[in-house]
Design a protein around this motif. Structure first.
Motif, PDB file in Angstrom:
ATOM      1  N   CYS B 233       0.840  -1.191   0.000  1.00 19.78           N
ATOM      2  CA  CYS B 233       0.000   0.000   0.000  1.00 19.78           C
ATOM      3  C   CYS B 233       0.880   1.247   0.000  1.00 19.78           C
ATOM      4  N   SER B 234       1.879   1.230   0.852  1.00 20.82           N
ATOM      5  CA  SER B 234       2.719   2.413   0.959  1.00 20.82           C
ATOM      6  C   SER B 234       3.587   2.594  -0.280  1.00 20.82           C
ATOM      7  N   THR B 242      -0.425   6.355   3.269  1.00 22.42           N
ATOM      8  CA  THR B 242      -0.457   5.287   4.264  1.00 22.42           C
ATOM      9  C   THR B 242      -0.363   5.868   5.661  1.00 22.42           C
TER      10      THR B 242
END
Lengths: 499, 322, 127
Positions: B233-234, B242
């Motif tokens: 995600c990051s 995030t």
């Protein structure tokens, strides 16, 4: 089951939680929490010690609903409780004595992590002292390794980073060998609990099965733990790590961490393998030899050193040698001497490091011998503590170090010819060498020279430092004066150990 | 002085062999003699050379060639160490019980009990989960804290205070922080793939954690999956986004709550067990998700802790902080 | 071939594990490059897991997850080594992260990965 009997388990588990909480608190709050908790653990361990002394026996505390071979368990006896009390008290005093250094040396927003590491280290030391299961020992040895490396590197500088790296690499080699030893032992006995392994090993030994694997396993354990506890040929990481860390770290690492591994080794030797197997395998001969070499070479190393803290670190190498000589004599007396030495060194070396930290304060932060000339006059309390510690290290009567030398001499006299002569000669030479570097150090710190630079300096004692010095001095003299009680407790503890 | 250096070299040699060329090049005056290659000088050098005793000449030669010699010796020595160690260990293997046989010593009453009584005593059908979280729960408590202590150490080493970063001050003067420039900020393929994979890895992680008592998996493996989801995600959507839902405060909160509740649960379990009290934990229905008594909450706590730690490692190695 | 050497081939997992351990140990001990030291450490740990996994295996049996209420121990392999490997992996991940973080800091500071050179540079700084 009485409430007191729960204390060892509470000490282990809630030290972990104390560490976790310290990680989210601010520096000052973490300090208060950690110190309070350490005071509590000391009191609890003392209660356990009194309880075991009164009942004059040991008890098994099962960690959960299930009995030994299925669940985990810890074993609490006189020796374990004594070690736990001493270790947690020394940890508390070392932290107190170097408190202002901790706040000066660590980055401000990371100071709380110092107390996290201390709490986790204390938990792992408790676990190593009490554990009755090899795999538990491995897990907590790893916590111990990482936490002690972190204690070195929390003082952020290039030197400590390199020292930490070397320390970590050597520690990892040690734990790799230790784990392999456990795993092979599991392969041939199928047990992880110390008593069960001991039974199986005895059976294997009497039938002569797996003779070579057993030898190799003992070798792996000995080398692995010897590397981690800085026995002579593997000591090269120690002076850097202990010499460059902040005062409390050096005190804790020298006084306690090295001993944690040695306690595991003693447990493995006498509770897992048993005296008979160890003697037959002749591994302890090597430990004896290296112990003797460590006594000499460590002292020679200290003699050559011009830096106070590195000198003390080398002296630790020599003192670890005494412990190994005691173990290597493989007799009851030798083991008593080794355990007494563990305790005596634990109450002496931290005091020296704390005093050295005090000298650095009054000498502009330098720690070379020439810079701290006369520091004992500027900081009399530290000077007295250092003198007491140094006299104890040399082995002057009425101090802690003398008790060890006495016990070790007795143990040596009771052993075989060659071992006796070697051990006695080593003790004599080592005592002489100790005197050769500690006495000039004492003269140096009380010398009248070097005062001119610090004319206007007025020492204002911090309460924590003063308390720590006084407590250490009293502890040391008390240890020497009431040595028969300590030795008696150790002897009784070892009897309960099955020795 | 010379003696001291010899000893320190020797002690280094035992561990690493830190011989460096610099220490072995000759002193400037001596070098000047050799460099200016006139007949007189050559004569002078040879006289100087023969005047000195054999050991000194040997030392000179070692000074010039020592590093290469040492390097070769070091390599040979390491090969010898390696072969000796392997030989010793193989000699152990020769005596070990044969692989895969059912009568090797490791198969004993402990194993029997773990397999036959797990369902009854812990409520978990996965006997590995039953073993690590209930029978040998104390070890696992230690294990979770190993991860914690490592995360703290990495924080000590790599964490940069946000305010200091804004001022451009990094941990070390040599630290450039250039790694940050090489991060992809809007890679289309990565983002599209991440949109698919991030929820998937979270759900899979959750599944593995919750089903730890009935199928392979548990807190550690499920937590690693969720941590991978966070990292992905990051990477794909940027660190800042995030950070909005998982920042420094969140990290510390989740981690502390998880570890503290884990320790409390274990302490309760151990205290009740050791004192012979009934711990009033409902073991649940073996085979369903709600089973295994305390194992399920322990798995959840461990899973979240592991996910946090994995992401924490990533975020810190990115030269920064959470 | 003598009988006892045949055992090396019967226990081929253990043999491989020991060889890997030797290689990993030597790399960690003697290699100068820090990253390679870390790789050596991981070799060493992986070797131990392989050894443990081989110790737990029993030919023809199932993974130790009780299905259909069949609790006969002779159906399943040994669950203990699995648990030990799990613990070992977590420890090894932690230590690897720690080592890598140290290496990062050292590289930022000294711009080299050679531990000897780093030691040398630090000594020079001190003198």
């Amino acid at each position: 089951m009485e409430l007191v009997q729960n204390f060892p388990f509470l000490c282990i588990v809630f030290s972990l939680t104390c560490g976790v909480l310290c990680a989210v608190l601010k520096g000052r709050a973490a300090k208060i929490l950690c110190l309070t908790w350490l005071t509590l653990t000391t009191a609890m361990s003392l209660a356990v010690l009194i309880f075991t002394l009164k009942s004059d026996s040991f008890y098994i505390y099962r960690m959960g609903k299930w009995n030994a071979p299925w669940g985990n368990e810890i074993r609490v006896g006189v020796l374990e409780a004594l070690m736990a009390t001493a270790f947690s008290g020394v940890m508390l005093l070392s932290l107190l004595g170097g408190m202002h250094h901790i706040f000066a040396d660590c980055e401000p927003e990371k100071t709380n992590l110092y107390f996290t590491m201390c709490a986790l280290l204390m938990s792992s030391l408790f676990a190593l002292i009490y554990t009755n299961d090899l795999f538990t020992a491995y897990v907590f040895v790893e916590i111990n390794t990482i936490a002690s490396c972190a204690l070195v590197m929390l003082k952020s500088s290039a030197k400590t980073l390199v020292a930490t790296t070397r320390y970590l690499i050597m520690s990892l080699l040690g734990s790799g060998l230790f784990l392999l030893g456990i795993v092979i032992l599991y392969g041939i006995t199928g047990e992880l609990l110390m008593e069960s392994i001991a039974e199986k090993v005895r059976a294997l030994f009497s039938t002569g099965e797996y003779s070579l694997p057993l030898t190799v396993i003992i070798g792996l354990f000995s080398v692995g733990l010897a590397v981690k506890s800085a026995l002579f040929p593997f000591h090269s990481w120690l002076p850097d790590a202990h010499g460059s860390a902040t005062a409390s770290s050096s005190a804790i690492l020298s006084g306690l961490v090295l001993k944690g591994y040695i306690i595991v080794l003693i447990k493995i030797f006498y509770r897992v393998f048993g005296l008979e197997v160890i003697m037959a395998k002749e591994i302890s001969q090597f430990l004896f030899l290296f112990g003797v070499l460590a006594m000499i070479c460590g002292s020679v190393g200290a003699l050559r050193e011009r830096d106070l803290k590195r000198m003390l670190a080398y002296s630790s190498v020599a003192q670890v040698g005494y412990i190994y000589v005691g173990i290597g004599l493989h007799s009851r007396l030798g083991l008593i001497a080794a355990c007494v030495q563990i305790l005596a060194h634990a109450v002496t070396k931290p005091m020296l490091f704390i005093a050295a930290g005090g000298f650095m304060d009054v000498s502009g932060g330098h720690k070379s011998m020439s810079a701290i000339t006369g520091a004992g006059r500027r900081d009399p309390l530290g000077g007295i503590a250092f003198t007491v510690g140094a006299l104890s290290m040399i082995g002057i009567p009425f101090f802690a170090g003398f008790v060890t030398k006495l016990e070790l001499t007795q143990a040596a006299l009771g052993s075989g010819n060659i071992a006796m002569v070697t051990a006695l000669a080593a003790i004599a030479v080592s005592t002489l060498l100790n005197a050769l570097y500690y006495v000039p150090a004492i003269f140096n710190i009380f010398s009248k020279n070097g005062q001119s630079d610090y004319k206007g300096l007025r020492v204002r004692y911090r309460a924590d430092y003063a308390l720590s010095c006084v407590a250490f001095v009293l502890l040391n003299i008390g240890f020497g004066a009431f040595s028969e009680y300590v030795v008696g407790a150790v002897r009784r503890g070892l009897e309960l150990f099955g020795m | 002085m010379r003696n001291k250096r010899f000893f320190s070299r020797l002690s280094d040699f035992v561990e690493y062999g830190s011989f460096r060329e610099e220490e072995y090049t000759l002193s400037p005056s001596h070098k000047a003699n050799i460099d200016t290659d006139t007949p007189e000088n050559r004569w002078l050098t040879s006289v100087q050379h023969s005047e000195r005793s054999a050991p000194v000449r040997l030392m000179d030669w070692l000074k010039l060639r020592g590093f290469e010699v040492f390097n070769n010796l070091y390599r040979i020595a390491s090969v010898i160490i390696c072969i000796t160690l392997i030989a010793v260990l193989l000699s152990v293997v020769v005596f070990l019980p044969p692989f895969g046989s059912d009568d090797n010593p490791a198969v004993n009453e402990v194993v029997e009990r773990y397999v036959s009584k797990t369902v009854e005593e812990t409520g978990a059908t996965n006997s590995v989960a039953g073993m690590i979280s209930a029978y040998r729960g104390f070890d696992t408590l230690g294990e979770a804290h190993v991860l914690f202590v490592a995360a703290c150490s990495v924080i000590v080493l790599l964490r940069v205070d946000p305010s200091e970063r804004r001022r451009g001050r990094l941990v070390d003067p040599g630290m450039t922080g250039e790694d940050l420039d090489f991060e992809p900020n809007s890679d289309l393929i990565l983002r599209k793939a991440a949109k698919l994979l991030v929820p998937l890895s979270f759900i899979l992680g959750l599944y593995v954690i919750l089903n730890g008592t009935t199928s392979p998996g548990g807190g550690f493996s499920g937590g690693a999956l969720m941590g991978a989801g966070l990292i992905l995600c990051s990477v794909a959507f940027g660190f800042g986004r995030t950070q909005r839902f998982f920042g420094d405060g969140m990290y510390h909160l989740v981690k502390t709550v998880c570890l503290a509740s884990y320790a409390l649960m274990m302490a309760y379990f151990i205290f009740m067990g050791a004192n012979g009290f009934d711990d009033h934990v409902w073991l649940g229905v073996p085979g369903s998700i709600i089973s295994g008594g305390l194992i399920l909450p322990i798995n959840i706590a461990v899973g979240l802790e592991v996910a946090c730690t994995m992401y924490c490692f990533y975020a810190l190695f990115r030269k920064g902080g959470l | 071939m003598p009988d006892f050497l045949m055992n090396l081939f019967t226990n081929y997992y253990e043999t491989a594990a020991m060889i890997l351990f030797g290689i990993g140990f030597t790399t960690l001990l003697t290699h100068r490059n820090l990253i390679k030291k870390i790789i050596g450490f991981n070799f060493m740990d992986a070797a131990i897991y392989l050894f443990l996994a081989a110790k737990g295996y029993i030919a023809g049996r199932l993974a130790p997850i009780i299905v259909d209420g069949n609790t006969d121990p002779s159906n399943y392999v040994n669950p203990i080594p699995t648990g030990l490997v799990l613990t070992g992996i977590v420890v090894s991940v932690s230590v690897t992260a720690f080592m890598l973080a140290l290496t990062c800091r050292l590289y930022d500071r000294f711009h080299t990965l050679d531990i000897d050179e780093i030691t040398h540079l630090v000594r020079k700084e001190r003198d």
